[in-house]
Design a protein around this motif. Structure first.
Motif, short mmCIF file in Angstrom:
data_model
loop_
_atom_site.label_atom_id
_atom_site.label_comp_id
_atom_site.label_asym_id
_atom_site.label_seq_id
_atom_site.Cartn_x
_atom_site.Cartn_y
_atom_site.Cartn_z
N GLN A 15 18.72 63.81 74.72
CA GLN A 15 18.85 63.19 73.40
C GLN A 15 19.76 64.01 72.49
O GLN A 15 20.54 63.46 71.70
N VAL A 16 19.68 65.32 72.60
CA VAL A 16 20.55 66.18 71.81
C VAL A 16 22.01 65.94 72.17
O VAL A 16 22.88 65.80 71.29
N VAL A 17 22.30 65.88 73.46
CA VAL A 17 23.68 65.64 73.89
C VAL A 17 24.18 64.30 73.35
O VAL A 17 25.31 64.19 72.86
N ARG A 18 23.35 63.30 73.40
CA ARG A 18 23.75 61.97 72.90
C ARG A 18 24.01 62.00 71.39
O ARG A 18 24.91 61.34 70.89
N GLN A 19 23.18 62.75 70.66
CA GLN A 19 23.40 62.87 69.22
C GLN A 19 24.73 63.56 68.93
O GLN A 19 25.45 63.19 67.98
N LEU A 20 25.07 64.56 69.70
CA LEU A 20 26.36 65.25 69.52
C LEU A 20 27.52 64.34 69.90
O LEU A 20 28.56 64.31 69.22
N MET A 21 27.35 63.57 70.98
CA MET A 21 28.37 62.59 71.36
C MET A 21 28.59 61.58 70.24
O MET A 21 29.73 61.23 69.92
N LYS A 22 27.51 61.14 69.66
CA LYS A 22 27.56 60.16 68.56
C LYS A 22 28.37 60.69 67.39
O LYS A 22 29.05 59.92 66.69
N ARG A 23 28.32 61.99 67.18
CA ARG A 23 29.04 62.63 66.07
C ARG A 23 30.42 63.12 66.49
O ARG A 23 31.08 63.83 65.74
N GLN A 24 30.83 62.78 67.73
CA GLN A 24 32.15 63.14 68.26
C GLN A 24 32.35 64.65 68.31
O GLN A 24 33.42 65.19 67.99
N ASP A 184 12.67 55.01 71.43
CA ASP A 184 14.05 54.62 71.71
C ASP A 184 14.97 54.78 70.50
O ASP A 184 16.17 55.03 70.65
N ASP A 185 14.42 54.65 69.31
CA ASP A 185 15.24 54.64 68.10
C ASP A 185 14.83 55.73 67.13
O ASP A 185 13.65 56.13 67.07
N SER A 207 9.01 62.33 67.47
CA SER A 207 9.78 61.72 68.57
C SER A 207 10.95 62.62 68.93
O SER A 207 11.56 63.27 68.07
N ARG A 208 11.24 62.66 70.21
CA ARG A 208 12.32 63.51 70.70
C ARG A 208 13.65 63.14 70.04
O ARG A 208 14.47 64.03 69.74
N ILE A 209 13.87 61.86 69.81
CA ILE A 209 15.14 61.44 69.22
C ILE A 209 15.27 61.95 67.79
O ILE A 209 16.36 62.27 67.32
N ASN A 210 14.14 62.07 67.07
CA ASN A 210 14.19 62.62 65.72
C ASN A 210 14.45 64.12 65.73
O ASN A 210 15.17 64.65 64.88
N VAL A 211 13.85 64.81 66.70
CA VAL A 211 14.13 66.24 66.85
C VAL A 211 15.61 66.46 67.12
O VAL A 211 16.26 67.32 66.52
N SER A 212 16.16 65.67 68.04
CA SER A 212 17.57 65.82 68.40
C SER A 212 18.48 65.47 67.22
O SER A 212 19.51 66.12 67.02
N HIS A 213 18.09 64.47 66.43
CA HIS A 213 18.87 64.11 65.24
C HIS A 213 18.92 65.29 64.27
O HIS A 213 19.98 65.66 63.75
#
Length: 244
Positions: A15-24, A184-185, A207-213
């Motif tokens: 999830q962390v990697v995806r958050q970084l990808m999202k931010r380019q 998921d979100d 949620s893991r996605i919130n931690v990664s955000h």
């Protein structure tokens, strides 16, 4: 900007990697040879994949891993198997954090943000946090019986007491989610200086996605980083921080 992610094949690390990808944000990840990555991460041009065990890297390999990096996010953890819980390495997280800190310390021309994912089971006594007698008893038993918890405590203590603010090239934040859940979100979440509920008797959820955000925002937003650097913020999904 380039960010190193450790434990990138784990549930939160992905999830962390995806958050970084999202931010380019350019991302370099270190994974074991046997690790499996989702296709969207494997094929993303922003992601550079290195393979190996961090505690087995030579000094040259460690320097190469950290080259041109602005931040390191550690989502390292032990597998929930008998071997992962009680086998070697006993201090996976601590050894990695110590080695990264010492490597960066010797590079006076580069400052690195180090973000460690920990747990609300860690009590930051130096900031004035206390535990009830019941919490102390249970956490002592967990620390005695479960090496992964002992590893997390040792890693956090190292950053707070050994690195502190003494390493001019190492700045750090220890992020403490409560009970991790898979959503998921992204959703609303709250960040506090210390736990607002008992991690043992009244645990919340994060949620893991919130931690990664939150960790990705720490990397990208300088004001947020200044707010939390050298601290141990606790993160809860908003509903769980309100329903006390």
């Amino acid at each position: 900007m380039r960010v190193i992610v450790l434990g990138a094949s784990g549930a939160t690390g992905k999830q962390v990697v995806r958050q970084l990808m999202k931010r380019q944000i350019n991302t370099r990840i270190l994974i074991r040879e046997s690790a499996v990555l989702p296709k969207d991460i494997q094929e993303n041009p922003l992601v550079e994949i290195a393979k190996g065990n961090i505690n087995e890297l030579t000094n040259d390999e460690m320097n190469n891993l950290l080259r041109d990096s602005n931040a390191v996010i550690s989502c390292l953890g032990h597998n929930m198997t008998l071997k992962g819980l009680f086998g070697q390495p006993r201090y996976l997280v601590f050894d990695a954090v110590k080695r990264i800190s010492e490597t960066v310390k010797n590079k006076p021309d580069s400052k690195v943000k180090l973000i460690l994912m920990s747990t609300t089971g860690y009590t930051n006594t130096l900031s004035g946090e206390t535990s009830s007698m019941g919490e102390k008893i249970i956490l002592s038993l967990v620390n005695l019986c479960l090496p992964p918890h002992r590893d997390n405590v040792k890693a956090a203590n190292y950053l707070i007491t050994e690195v502190g603010t003494k390493y001019e090239t190492v700045e750090w934040v220890i992020v403490r989610p409560d009970t991790l859940v898979n959503h998921d979100d992204e959703s609303s979440y709250e960040v506090y200086k210390s736990p607002i509920r008992s991690p043992i008797f009244n645990a919340g959820k994060t949620s893991r996605i919130n931690v990664s955000h939150f960790m990705a925002e720490l990397v990208k937003e300088d004001e947020l980083w200044k707010e939390w650097q050298y601290k141990t913020p606790v993160i809860y999904n908003k509903g769980y921080s309100e329903n006390l």
